[in-house]
Design an enzyme around this catalytic site. Structure first.
Site, PDB file in Angstrom:
ATOM      1  CB  SER A 164      34.114  65.699 100.675  1.00 44.48           C
ATOM      2  OG  SER A 164      35.216  65.496  99.812  1.00 44.48           O
ATOM      3  CE1 TYR A 215      32.776  60.257 100.128  1.00 44.74           C
ATOM      4  CE2 TYR A 215      34.049  61.923  98.958  1.00 44.74           C
ATOM      5  CZ  TYR A 215      33.598  61.358 100.147  1.00 44.74           C
ATOM      6  OH  TYR A 215      33.963  61.928 101.340  1.00 44.74           O
TER       7      TYR A 215
END
Length: 297
Positions: free
Chosen positions: A139, A152
């Protein structure tokens, strides 16, 4: 066009129930691969089953599930080699570090990192025999860690490090390791992340609610606005297919214009980044919290 080298090969995609994983499974099947699509529920298996897509119940935190996947790959009735492992399974929650319970930290790392590593370890012998590829879905959060994304981002930073080491370790064996770094992609993952974060935030103490309530609101509002203008899951799948099939793939691919821009931000000074992210978040705060201490001016 499907090339002869792609016909009759296996590809494994984890987290294939929806979003990027499902789109990738279908796109690889369209290129002639036989895709073993990992899903967590029978209803998801029914939804994705199609010519070239074989759903498997796969929770990557369950050793028995990983063993079953390994056996399926090694004992393929047609003796097909495995061309690629696409590590896509992940969970997300947009929550401040202080209020994210330590057990939730552990669960996120179990799915986003340890489960990924467990699948890699299990399938590496087969990938080494076929000189295949490991495609890790990271990501932009693997490059930058904004307020509210700490847990995250921590898992994705770690996955990037694992990918770098693995790429160097696998080079002598002819196994490629590629990282995909999506930015905003229109999938169901954001809705689940907001719901999970909302449940966790609802358990905050009154003091924590006063300190972080407006920040959580702003982070989620910004995420929604970004995702609405993001690319469809199919665009991410197209990049992943390129990473699987390219003769000489790059070590990293971004997905979306936002990701292509963000990947260069870590080269800026930390304080400059702090101001950039604060300015980007400020419009999403509730009006009465425009001067919230988390958003310096």
């Amino acid at each position: 066009m499907t090339t002869s080298s792609e016909l009759g090969e296996l590809a494994v995609v984890t987290g294939a129930s929806t979003g990027i994983g499902a789109a990738t499974a279908r796109a690889l099947a369209g290129r002639g691969f036989h895709v073993l699509a990992g899903v967590r529920r029978e209803q998801d298996a029914d939804a994705i089953r199609a010519p070239g897509v074989e759903p498997l119940i796969l929770d990557i935190t369950e050793p028995d599930h990983i063993q079953a996947l390994t056996s399926r790959v090694n004992d393929d009735p047609q003796g097909r080699p495995v061309r690629a492992l696409v590590n896509n399974a992940a969970v997300q929650a947009n929550v401040p570090i202080e209020v994210f319970a330590i057990d939730e930290w552990r669960r996120m790392f179990e799915v986003n990192l340890f489960g990924q590593v467990a699948v890699i370890q299990a399938l590496l012998p087969a990938l080494m025999r076929s000189r295949g590829r490991v495609i890790n879905i990271s990501s932009v959060g693997g490059k930058i860690a904004m307020a509210g994304y700490g847990p995250y981002a921590a898992t994705k930073f770690a996955l990037e490090a694992v990918s770098d080491s693995l790429r160097r370790e696998m080079a002598p064996f002819g196994v490629g390791v590629v990282v995909i770094e999506p930015g905003a992609v229109r999938t169901e993952m954001l809705g689940r992340a907001i719901a999970t974060g909302g449940a966790l935030v609802s358990a905050m103490t009154p003091a924590q609610s006063r300190g972080y309530g407006a920040l959580v609101h702003a982070v989620n509002a910004q995420a929604v606005a970004s995702t609405q203008s993001g690319v469809p899951a199919g665009a991410a799948a197209a990049v992943i297919v390129k990473a699987v099939t390219a003769r000489k793939p790059r070590t990293r691919y971004t997905v979306g214009r936002e990701a292509a821009m963000i990947r260069w931000l870590p080269f800026l000074p930390d304080r400059t980044l702090d101001r950039i992210f604060a300015a980007a978040l400020r419009p999403h705060f509730p009006k009465e919290d425009e001067r919230h201490p988390a958003v310096p001016v």
